[in-house]
Design a protein around this motif. Structure first.
Motif, PDB file in Angstrom:
ATOM      1  N   HIS A   1      84.138 -53.825   2.521  1.00  0.00           N
ATOM      2  CA  HIS A   1      83.438 -54.056   3.948  1.00  0.00           C
ATOM      3  C   HIS A   1      82.420 -55.019   3.884  1.00  0.00           C
ATOM      4  CE1 HIS A   1      80.780 -51.686   1.250  1.00  0.00           C
ATOM      5  NE2 HIS A   1      79.821 -51.787   2.245  1.00  0.00           N
ATOM      6  N   CYS A   2      82.163 -55.671   2.646  1.00  0.00           N
ATOM      7  CA  CYS A   2      80.915 -56.535   2.729  1.00  0.00           C
ATOM      8  C   CYS A   2      81.477 -57.782   1.839  1.00  0.00           C
ATOM      9  CB  CYS A   2      79.782 -55.850   1.829  1.00  0.00           C
ATOM     10  SG  CYS A   2      80.221 -55.377   0.196  1.00  0.00           S
ATOM     11  N   THR A   3      82.581 -58.145   1.828  1.00  0.00           N
ATOM     12  CA  THR A   3      83.299 -59.319   1.459  1.00  0.00           C
ATOM     13  C   THR A   3      83.827 -60.003   2.225  1.00  0.00           C
ATOM     14  OG1 THR A   3      84.570 -58.116   0.363  1.00  0.00           O
ATOM     15  CG2 THR A   3      82.827 -58.800  -1.164  1.00  0.00           C
ATOM     16  N   ALA A   4      83.762 -61.214   2.181  1.00  0.00           N
ATOM     17  CA  ALA A   4      84.793 -62.045   3.135  1.00  0.00           C
ATOM     18  C   ALA A   4      86.290 -61.759   2.983  1.00  0.00           C
ATOM     19  CB  ALA A   4      84.529 -63.541   2.979  1.00  0.00           C
ATOM     20  N   THR A   5      86.869 -61.623   1.780  1.00  0.00           N
ATOM     21  CA  THR A   5      88.266 -61.734   1.570  1.00  0.00           C
ATOM     22  C   THR A   5      88.608 -60.175   2.018  1.00  0.00           C
ATOM     23  OG1 THR A   5      87.822 -61.141  -0.648  1.00  0.00           O
ATOM     24  CG2 THR A   5      88.533 -63.314  -0.208  1.00  0.00           C
ATOM     25  N   GLY A   6      87.821 -59.284   1.635  1.00  0.00           N
ATOM     26  CA  GLY A   6      87.974 -57.856   2.114  1.00  0.00           C
ATOM     27  C   GLY A   6      87.943 -57.537   3.457  1.00  0.00           C
TER      28      GLY A   6
ATOM     29  N   ARG B   1      90.551 -45.503   5.184  1.00  0.00           N
ATOM     30  CA  ARG B   1      90.318 -45.236   3.577  1.00  0.00           C
ATOM     31  C   ARG B   1      88.886 -45.834   3.024  1.00  0.00           C
ATOM     32  NH1 ARG B   1      95.797 -46.851   3.072  1.00  0.00           N
ATOM     33  NH2 ARG B   1      95.169 -48.806   2.059  1.00  0.00           N
ATOM     34  N   VAL B   2      88.737 -47.031   3.485  1.00  0.00           N
ATOM     35  CA  VAL B   2      87.579 -47.623   3.258  1.00  0.00           C
ATOM     36  C   VAL B   2      86.080 -46.887   3.892  1.00  0.00           C
ATOM     37  CG1 VAL B   2      86.044 -49.720   3.651  1.00  0.00           C
ATOM     38  CG2 VAL B   2      88.528 -49.718   2.902  1.00  0.00           C
ATOM     39  N   VAL B   3      86.349 -46.583   5.040  1.00  0.00           N
ATOM     40  CA  VAL B   3      85.282 -45.743   5.686  1.00  0.00           C
ATOM     41  C   VAL B   3      85.060 -44.382   4.819  1.00  0.00           C
ATOM     42  CG1 VAL B   3      84.400 -44.504   7.887  1.00  0.00           C
ATOM     43  CG2 VAL B   3      85.431 -46.949   8.039  1.00  0.00           C
ATOM     44  N   ASP B   4      86.197 -43.558   4.574  1.00  0.00           N
ATOM     45  CA  ASP B   4      86.091 -42.389   4.233  1.00  0.00           C
ATOM     46  C   ASP B   4      85.444 -42.451   2.722  1.00  0.00           C
ATOM     47  OD1 ASP B   4      87.197 -41.114   6.227  1.00  0.00           O
ATOM     48  OD2 ASP B   4      89.113 -40.912   5.293  1.00  0.00           O
ATOM     49  N   ALA B   5      85.919 -43.674   1.999  1.00  0.00           N
ATOM     50  CA  ALA B   5      85.414 -43.694   0.720  1.00  0.00           C
ATOM     51  C   ALA B   5      83.943 -43.919   0.512  1.00  0.00           C
ATOM     52  CB  ALA B   5      86.066 -44.886  -0.114  1.00  0.00           C
ATOM     53  N   GLY B   6      83.138 -44.274   1.778  1.00  0.00           N
ATOM     54  CA  GLY B   6      81.836 -44.461   1.892  1.00  0.00           C
ATOM     55  C   GLY B   6      81.647 -46.311   2.087  1.00  0.00           C
ATOM     56  N   LEU B   7      80.739 -46.673   2.859  1.00  0.00           N
ATOM     57  CA  LEU B   7      80.240 -47.831   2.782  1.00  0.00           C
ATOM     58  C   LEU B   7      78.977 -48.303   2.162  1.00  0.00           C
ATOM     59  CD1 LEU B   7      80.987 -48.245   6.837  1.00  0.00           C
ATOM     60  CD2 LEU B   7      82.570 -48.978   4.814  1.00  0.00           C
ATOM     61  N   PRO B   8      78.958 -48.397   0.846  1.00  0.00           N
ATOM     62  CA  PRO B   8      77.626 -48.698   0.265  1.00  0.00           C
ATOM     63  C   PRO B   8      76.961 -49.994   0.713  1.00  0.00           C
ATOM     64  CG  PRO B   8      79.400 -49.223  -1.201  1.00  0.00           C
ATOM     65  CD  PRO B   8      79.945 -48.537   0.059  1.00  0.00           C
ATOM     66  N   ARG B   9      75.524 -49.890   0.568  1.00  0.00           N
ATOM     67  CA  ARG B   9      74.774 -50.770   1.090  1.00  0.00           C
ATOM     68  C   ARG B   9      74.287 -51.607  -0.038  1.00  0.00           C
ATOM     69  NH1 ARG B   9      71.622 -51.778   5.334  1.00  0.00           N
ATOM     70  NH2 ARG B   9      71.745 -49.846   6.375  1.00  0.00           N
ATOM     71  N   LEU B  10      74.908 -52.832  -0.257  1.00  0.00           N
ATOM     72  CA  LEU B  10      74.402 -53.770  -1.624  1.00  0.00           C
ATOM     73  C   LEU B  10      73.307 -54.620  -1.321  1.00  0.00           C
ATOM     74  CD1 LEU B  10      77.996 -54.626  -2.638  1.00  0.00           C
ATOM     75  CD2 LEU B  10      76.718 -52.680  -3.222  1.00  0.00           C
ATOM     76  N   THR B  11      73.048 -54.782   0.056  1.00  0.00           N
ATOM     77  CA  THR B  11      71.993 -55.629   0.399  1.00  0.00           C
ATOM     78  C   THR B  11      71.459 -55.196   1.612  1.00  0.00           C
ATOM     79  OG1 THR B  11      72.867 -57.306   1.848  1.00  0.00           O
ATOM     80  CG2 THR B  11      73.269 -57.889  -0.633  1.00  0.00           C
ATOM     81  N   PRO B  12      70.330 -55.910   2.325  1.00  0.00           N
ATOM     82  CA  PRO B  12      69.715 -55.289   3.679  1.00  0.00           C
ATOM     83  C   PRO B  12      70.526 -55.681   4.554  1.00  0.00           C
ATOM     84  CG  PRO B  12      67.944 -56.283   2.193  1.00  0.00           C
ATOM     85  CD  PRO B  12      69.185 -56.528   1.534  1.00  0.00           C
ATOM     86  N   ARG B  13      71.798 -56.700   4.502  1.00  0.00           N
ATOM     87  CA  ARG B  13      72.465 -57.151   5.372  1.00  0.00           C
ATOM     88  C   ARG B  13      73.736 -56.390   5.353  1.00  0.00           C
ATOM     89  NH1 ARG B  13      71.190 -63.397   6.941  1.00  0.00           N
ATOM     90  NH2 ARG B  13      69.164 -63.256   7.230  1.00  0.00           N
ATOM     91  N   THR B  14      74.134 -55.681   4.415  1.00  0.00           N
ATOM     92  CA  THR B  14      75.244 -54.946   4.494  1.00  0.00           C
ATOM     93  C   THR B  14      75.431 -54.056   5.497  1.00  0.00           C
ATOM     94  OG1 THR B  14      75.102 -54.760   2.093  1.00  0.00           O
ATOM     95  CG2 THR B  14      77.101 -53.436   3.027  1.00  0.00           C
ATOM     96  N   ILE B  15      76.868 -54.163   6.245  1.00  0.00           N
ATOM     97  CA  ILE B  15      77.196 -53.251   7.390  1.00  0.00           C
ATOM     98  C   ILE B  15      77.591 -51.867   6.920  1.00  0.00           C
ATOM     99  CG2 ILE B  15      78.803 -52.986   9.310  1.00  0.00           C
ATOM    100  CD1 ILE B  15      79.035 -56.019   9.395  1.00  0.00           C
ATOM    101  N   VAL B  16      76.987 -51.001   7.163  1.00  0.00           N
ATOM    102  CA  VAL B  16      76.994 -49.667   6.516  1.00  0.00           C
ATOM    103  C   VAL B  16      77.686 -48.632   7.755  1.00  0.00           C
ATOM    104  CG1 VAL B  16      75.787 -49.957   4.607  1.00  0.00           C
ATOM    105  CG2 VAL B  16      74.885 -48.875   6.801  1.00  0.00           C
TER     106      VAL B  16
END
Length: 262
Positions: free
Chosen positions: A144-149, A163-178
């Motif tokens: 969810h937070c990588t260009a290739t992904g 599947r990605v949403v159900d696994a959780g959208l971890p915040r890696l930086t302040p700009r990560t879409i969660v």
């Protein structure tokens, strides 16, 4: 949700084979080495059981002891991984285009494939002028937070996104879409422009642009990307280079696959 907590929630596997594979899967987060306690926690196995099976994996060559009570993946797994036909074909087809992208950008360039809820890096070219970043060959990062992904999510259908949403959208930086709704909107923009873009969503100060590589039936089988410092990466210019490279690679895949099979 962290990778550790997701592993800890898993029930302990029952068969000996499943237990051994769960120990190897503990390394999936990308850490170079893990302690016995961490491996046992991630696999859901008692420490004595994990210790016994780890010893067998060391003897077989899948793992090696890096220090007392710590383990890391060994070269036998790397050698076996190089024999995966699909990945070998993709790497051979990608290398000339990755080299051209590096010469044009002097930034980090990647070949990636989807791997469940992650993006898996099959190849990476970098150099002295390239910014040091987290990605590595054989490593995985969240989709969810990588260009290739984002490429794999945009063209991967509703099941992959769910599947990605159900696994959780971890915040890696302040700009990560969660937020799932915002991620869905971003993926619609990805499809519209034909490029996945990461603007400091995986690492501060780092941006990336990726384009899909298509297989013989028009399906997305891989992605090429360029990653570098946000302040100097011209996403429009680099996006055009990445798109051209991905299109050229897509055109070579059917002939290369036929030669490999022939």
């Amino acid at each position: 949700m962290s990778g550790q907590s997701r592993h800890a929630d898993r029930p302990a596997p029952k068969s000996v084979l499943a237990r051994g594979l769960s120990l190897l899967d503990a390394f999936g987060a990308g850490e170079p080495e893990l302690s016995l306690a961490r491996i046992a926690a991630r696999s859901g196995l008692p420490k004595p059981t994990a210790h016994r099976l780890l010893g067998e994996l060391v003897e077989w060559g899948a793992l090696e002891r890096s220090s007392p009570g710590h383990y890391r993946l060994a070269t036998k797994l790397f050698r076996l991984g190089q024999l995966v036909p699909r990945h070998r074909v993709l790497r051979e087809a990608a290398l000339p285009h990755l080299e051209q992208l590096y010469e044009a950008s002097h930034e980090n360039v990647h070949l990636a494939v989807p791997d469940n809820v992650y993006t898996l890096f099959l190849e990476k070219l970098t150099g002295r002028e390239s910014m040091s970043i987290r990605s590595r060959v054989g490593g995985r990062m969240p989709s969810h937070c990588t260009a290739t992904g984002k490429v794999f999510l945009a063209w991967g259908g509703r099941d992959r996104l769910r599947r990605v949403v159900d696994a959780g959208l971890p915040r890696l930086t302040p700009r990560t879409i969660v937020l799932p709704g915002l991620l869905h909107q971003d993926l619609e923009r990805t499809m519209a422009r034909g490029l996945g873009i990461n603007r400091e969503e995986a690492e501060p100060g780092v941006s990336a642009v990726a384009a899909p590589v298509l297989g013989a039936r028009g399906e997305v089988v891989a992605a090429l990307s360029v990653t570098g410092r946000s302040h100097r990466l011209d996403l429009d210019r680099v996006g055009g280079l990445v798109r051209a490279a991905a299109n050229a690679m897509s055109a070579t895949l059917p002939a290369l696959s036929a030669a490999q099979n022939g």
